[in-house]
Design a protein around this motif. Structure first.
Motif, PDB file in Angstrom:
ATOM      1  N   LEU A  50      -0.458  -4.517  -3.363  1.00 16.83           N
ATOM      2  CA  LEU A  50      -0.185  -3.689  -2.195  1.00 16.83           C
ATOM      3  C   LEU A  50       1.245  -3.168  -2.209  1.00 16.83           C
ATOM      4  O   LEU A  50       1.513  -2.032  -1.797  1.00 16.83           O
ATOM      5  N   TYR A  51       2.169  -3.991  -2.679  1.00 16.75           N
ATOM      6  CA  TYR A  51       3.567  -3.569  -2.737  1.00 16.75           C
ATOM      7  C   TYR A  51       3.717  -2.342  -3.641  1.00 16.75           C
ATOM      8  O   TYR A  51       4.344  -1.347  -3.261  1.00 16.75           O
ATOM      9  N   VAL A  52       3.152  -2.417  -4.837  1.00 17.84           N
ATOM     10  CA  VAL A  52       3.323  -1.326  -5.797  1.00 17.84           C
ATOM     11  C   VAL A  52       2.619  -0.057  -5.323  1.00 17.84           C
ATOM     12  O   VAL A  52       3.125   1.060  -5.510  1.00 17.84           O
ATOM     13  N   SER A  53       1.455  -0.200  -4.692  1.00 19.43           N
ATOM     14  CA  SER A  53       0.752   0.979  -4.176  1.00 19.43           C
ATOM     15  C   SER A  53       1.615   1.722  -3.160  1.00 19.43           C
ATOM     16  O   SER A  53       1.735   2.958  -3.207  1.00 19.43           O
ATOM     17  N   ALA A  54       2.209   0.977  -2.236  1.00 19.23           N
ATOM     18  CA  ALA A  54       3.068   1.604  -1.231  1.00 19.23           C
ATOM     19  C   ALA A  54       4.357   2.130  -1.847  1.00 19.23           C
ATOM     20  O   ALA A  54       4.899   3.154  -1.405  1.00 19.23           O
ATOM     21  N   GLU A  55       4.855   1.459  -2.886  1.00 21.43           N
ATOM     22  CA  GLU A  55       6.095   1.884  -3.530  1.00 21.43           C
ATOM     23  C   GLU A  55       5.933   3.262  -4.174  1.00 21.43           C
ATOM     24  O   GLU A  55       6.838   4.104  -4.103  1.00 21.43           O
ATOM     25  N   ILE A  56       4.804   3.505  -4.808  1.00 27.19           N
ATOM     26  CA  ILE A  56       4.561   4.812  -5.428  1.00 27.19           C
ATOM     27  C   ILE A  56       4.594   5.913  -4.372  1.00 27.19           C
ATOM     28  O   ILE A  56       5.196   6.979  -4.565  1.00 27.19           O
ATOM     29  N   ILE A  57       3.946   5.659  -3.240  1.00 29.14           N
ATOM     30  CA  ILE A  57       3.926   6.644  -2.156  1.00 29.14           C
ATOM     31  C   ILE A  57       5.339   6.905  -1.640  1.00 29.14           C
ATOM     32  O   ILE A  57       5.747   8.047  -1.412  1.00 29.14           O
ATOM     33  N   ILE A  98       0.662 -10.767   6.333  1.00 33.88           N
ATOM     34  CA  ILE A  98       1.448 -10.727   5.095  1.00 33.88           C
ATOM     35  C   ILE A  98       1.143  -9.453   4.312  1.00 33.88           C
ATOM     36  O   ILE A  98       2.053  -8.785   3.800  1.00 33.88           O
ATOM     37  N   TYR A  99      -0.134  -9.101   4.220  1.00 31.45           N
ATOM     38  CA  TYR A  99      -0.506  -7.877   3.515  1.00 31.45           C
ATOM     39  C   TYR A  99       0.134  -6.653   4.173  1.00 31.45           C
ATOM     40  O   TYR A  99       0.652  -5.751   3.486  1.00 31.45           O
ATOM     41  N   THR A 100       0.113  -6.598   5.499  1.00 29.32           N
ATOM     42  CA  THR A 100       0.703  -5.464   6.208  1.00 29.32           C
ATOM     43  C   THR A 100       2.203  -5.371   5.952  1.00 29.32           C
ATOM     44  O   THR A 100       2.747  -4.288   5.688  1.00 29.32           O
ATOM     45  N   LEU A 101       2.880  -6.508   6.004  1.00 25.02           N
ATOM     46  CA  LEU A 101       4.321  -6.523   5.778  1.00 25.02           C
ATOM     47  C   LEU A 101       4.663  -6.173   4.340  1.00 25.02           C
ATOM     48  O   LEU A 101       5.680  -5.507   4.082  1.00 25.02           O
ATOM     49  N   ARG A 102       3.835  -6.593   3.397  1.00 22.63           N
ATOM     50  CA  ARG A 102       4.088  -6.223   2.003  1.00 22.63           C
ATOM     51  C   ARG A 102       3.904  -4.721   1.788  1.00 22.63           C
ATOM     52  O   ARG A 102       4.631  -4.106   0.992  1.00 22.63           O
ATOM     53  N   LEU A 103       2.947  -4.123   2.479  1.00 20.62           N
ATOM     54  CA  LEU A 103       2.803  -2.676   2.406  1.00 20.62           C
ATOM     55  C   LEU A 103       4.065  -1.978   2.917  1.00 20.62           C
ATOM     56  O   LEU A 103       4.583  -1.044   2.288  1.00 20.62           O
ATOM     57  N   LEU A 203      -2.162  11.922  -2.242  1.00 25.22           N
ATOM     58  CA  LEU A 203      -1.251  10.964  -2.871  1.00 25.22           C
ATOM     59  C   LEU A 203      -1.583   9.535  -2.445  1.00 25.22           C
ATOM     60  O   LEU A 203      -1.650   8.630  -3.284  1.00 25.22           O
ATOM     61  N   VAL A 204      -1.780   9.333  -1.157  1.00 30.37           N
ATOM     62  CA  VAL A 204      -2.107   7.991  -0.656  1.00 30.37           C
ATOM     63  C   VAL A 204      -3.412   7.492  -1.267  1.00 30.37           C
ATOM     64  O   VAL A 204      -3.500   6.349  -1.740  1.00 30.37           O
ATOM     65  N   ILE A 205      -4.414   8.349  -1.278  1.00 32.29           N
ATOM     66  CA  ILE A 205      -5.723   7.931  -1.794  1.00 32.29           C
ATOM     67  C   ILE A 205      -5.674   7.717  -3.307  1.00 32.29           C
ATOM     68  O   ILE A 205      -6.116   6.686  -3.827  1.00 32.29           O
ATOM     69  N   GLY A 206      -5.118   8.698  -4.027  1.00 36.27           N
ATOM     70  CA  GLY A 206      -5.131   8.630  -5.489  1.00 36.27           C
ATOM     71  C   GLY A 206      -4.246   7.541  -6.056  1.00 36.27           C
ATOM     72  O   GLY A 206      -4.681   6.745  -6.900  1.00 36.27           O
ATOM     73  N   SER A 207      -2.994   7.474  -5.602  1.00 38.05           N
ATOM     74  CA  SER A 207      -2.083   6.459  -6.140  1.00 38.05           C
ATOM     75  C   SER A 207      -2.493   5.065  -5.694  1.00 38.05           C
ATOM     76  O   SER A 207      -2.368   4.097  -6.459  1.00 38.05           O
ATOM     77  N   GLY A 208      -3.007   4.938  -4.460  1.00 40.02           N
ATOM     78  CA  GLY A 208      -3.475   3.631  -4.013  1.00 40.02           C
ATOM     79  C   GLY A 208      -4.640   3.138  -4.839  1.00 40.02           C
ATOM     80  O   GLY A 208      -4.699   1.958  -5.236  1.00 40.02           O
TER      81      GLY A 208
END
Length: 516
Positions: A50-57, A98-103, A203-208
């Motif tokens: 989840l961290y990396v998905s949000a980081e790309i965005i 935790i998942y929400t905060l990691r995002l 971007l959100v859909i594809g990179s996630g």
């Protein structure tokens, strides 16, 4: 020259280092974090994913938003989000929190890193721009190498909560420096009238989907999993649509037309490949020492600390070297890649007798080679940026490829380990041969089948068979680790070919951008 903006740049640097620690330190200390929070292994993999998905965005959109909200305000917002999301994780009531905060943590980290390059463009004059690029390079070479030492400090000496609480002093200092030292521009809220909302959605859909597939694919057995098949289909559709949208949009997040300049194209492709090599090259020795030799982070961190300490000397030295007009940055890159290639080949000779001491020499070659690659790459890329207005677009292109490289690195190492480990296990067992098993059985070492059952109803494995299984697993892991280094060496050769063919020579910024 006014030195006040330089302190502002230091604030952005501290924030960028903090965001990298949130990623790298948490990844290394994840076993301790999972144990302390009572999280299973499978659930824990989402903490990284989840961290990396949000980081790309964050990395793709942050340069566009900083122009809209102004550099100072957007940086302060990113620092506040980074600090708040990190501090709350140890006190989270459940895994969903935790998942929400990691995002949010990943989004903040992705927002911060491009700000460092943009701030360097704005603050530094051409005379000292190379040293500003050395500051940015710290986040690509110094921080990941230092992360294992920081993780060992918190988990083995202090307290696991400081994996997250470390952001309190760092973000506080960064926020104060940015608040008092960066100039406040006028916001450009009218840009929202041309907001690329379609691109943001794609971007959100594809990179996630892509990053989740790369992180979770090995655990879910790839295309034998319906989830992975869906994610692959979604990313295969959404990402091309996103790129087409960005090409034609009048105010895109990623200005893809800039890739028509050879040095910027090299910056995006070269940084992606370089980070894939360097991050994997640092991860694999640590994994070998911890899984095969039973090292804790406190015992294994010295081999990456060697890389981190060397960067404080090598990066300024490379800036000084590249400041000479006669020095060809492409030649410097080739020498650095040669050292990295030698490191990969030397490390591939590891055996079961290797421990931390055997890695020092080969990691030293990495420590010298990495800044010799990253500094010329940054100079060639930034010299192709026409003016300050193009700075955010260049930062978005380069840093998005950097974020994707992190997800690809995790997939790459897992793929090699799965592929080569299975191959070597089969070969070792085949070589043992059925005759060997019959000899052992006739001597009474192995029992007749079916074996006796344990109270739980499982076959009871004799000690000799257990020892044989352990030996097979150990040898297969060693051989697959050796193969990983050789494959990284092959990728280094590929990058050498790219350096020889794609970028064009450029002169130092103090000469290129000198006023007539």
């Amino acid at each position: 020259m006014d030195i006040k903006p330089l302190f502002g740049l230091c604030g952005v640097l501290i924030a960028a280092i903090t965001s990298e620690f949130n990623d790298q330190v948490t990844s290394i200390a994840l076993s301790d974090v999972r144990g302390a929070l009572g999280i299973s292994h499978d659930a824990g993999t989402w903490i990284e994913s989840l961290y990396v998905s949000a980081e790309i965005i964050g990395m793709a959109t942050s340069p566009w938003l900083l122009v809209t909200f102004t550099l100072r305000r957007w940086t302060l917002l990113a620092i506040a989000l980074c600090g708040a999301s990190s501090v709350l994780i140890p006190f989270s009531p459940n895994i969903e929190a935790i998942y929400t905060l990691r995002l949010l943590q990943g989004l903040a980290g992705g927002m911060i890193v491009p700000l460092l390059m943009t701030t360097a463009f704005r603050v530094l004059t051409p005379d000292i721009r190379l040293y500003g690029l050395a500051v940015y390079a710290l986040t690509a070479t110094f921080t990941p190498a230092l992360a294992s030492t920081v993780a060992a400090l918190w988990t083995d000496i202090v307290d696991w909560r400081f994996v997250f609480l470390q952001t309190i002093p760092l973000c506080s200092l960064a926020g104060v420096l940015v608040w008092y030292c960066l100039h406040q521009d006028q916001p450009k809220y009218e840009r929202f009238r041309m907001l690329d909302w379609r691109g943001a959605l794609l971007l959100v859909i594809g990179s996630g989907a892509l990053s989740t597939m790369l992180y979770q694919g090995d655990r879910l057995d790839w295309f034998n999993s319906s989830l992975i098949c869906v994610l692959a289909l979604v990313s295969a559709v959404a990402i091309p649509l996103f790129l087409v949208n960005e090409w034609f949009h009048p105010l895109p997040f990623l200005k893809l037309q800039m890739l028509g300049r050879r040095n910027i194209a090299y910056g995006a492709l070269g940084l992606f490949t370089f980070l894939l090599i360097s991050q994997s090259g640092s991860t694999v020795p640590l994994r070998y020492l911890q899984e095969i030799q039973g090292y804790r982070p406190l015992q294994s961190n010295l081999i990456t600390l060697e890389i981190a300490a060397s960067q404080l000397l090598m990066l300024p030295a490379m800036a000084l070297l590249l400041d000479y007009k006669r020095v060809d940055s492409r030649v410097v890159s080739m020498v650095g890649l040669g050292l990295i290639l030698a490191s990969c080949i030397g490390s591939s000779f590891l055996t079961v007798y290797w421990n931390r001491d055997q890695f020092y020499l080969w990691q030293l070659l990495q420590a010298v080679g990495q800044p010799m690659v990253i500094m010329p790459l940054l100079m060639m890329t930034t010299n192709s940026v026409a003016g300050p207005a193009e700075g955010p677009f260049a930062a978005a292109l380069v840093n998005t490829s950097r974020a994707v490289a992190e997800a690809a690195s995790a997939w790459f190492v897992a793929l090699i380990d799965r592929w080569r480990n299975a191959l070597h296990s089969d070969r070792i067992i085949d070589q043992a041969g059925q005759d060997r098993w019959r000899v052992l059985q006739s001597n009474g070492v192995l029992p007749q089948y079916p074996p006796p059952l344990t109270p739980a109803g499982q076959p009871r494995m004799p000690n000799s068979l257990e020892a044989f299984r352990h030996a097979v697993e150990q040898q297969a892991a060693i051989l697959s680790t050796s193969d990983t280094f050789l494959i990284l060496g092959g990728m280094t050769v590929f990058l050498m070919v790219v350096v020889m063919t794609l970028p064009v020579r450029t002169v130092p910024p103090r000469i290129l951008f000198a006023k007539p």
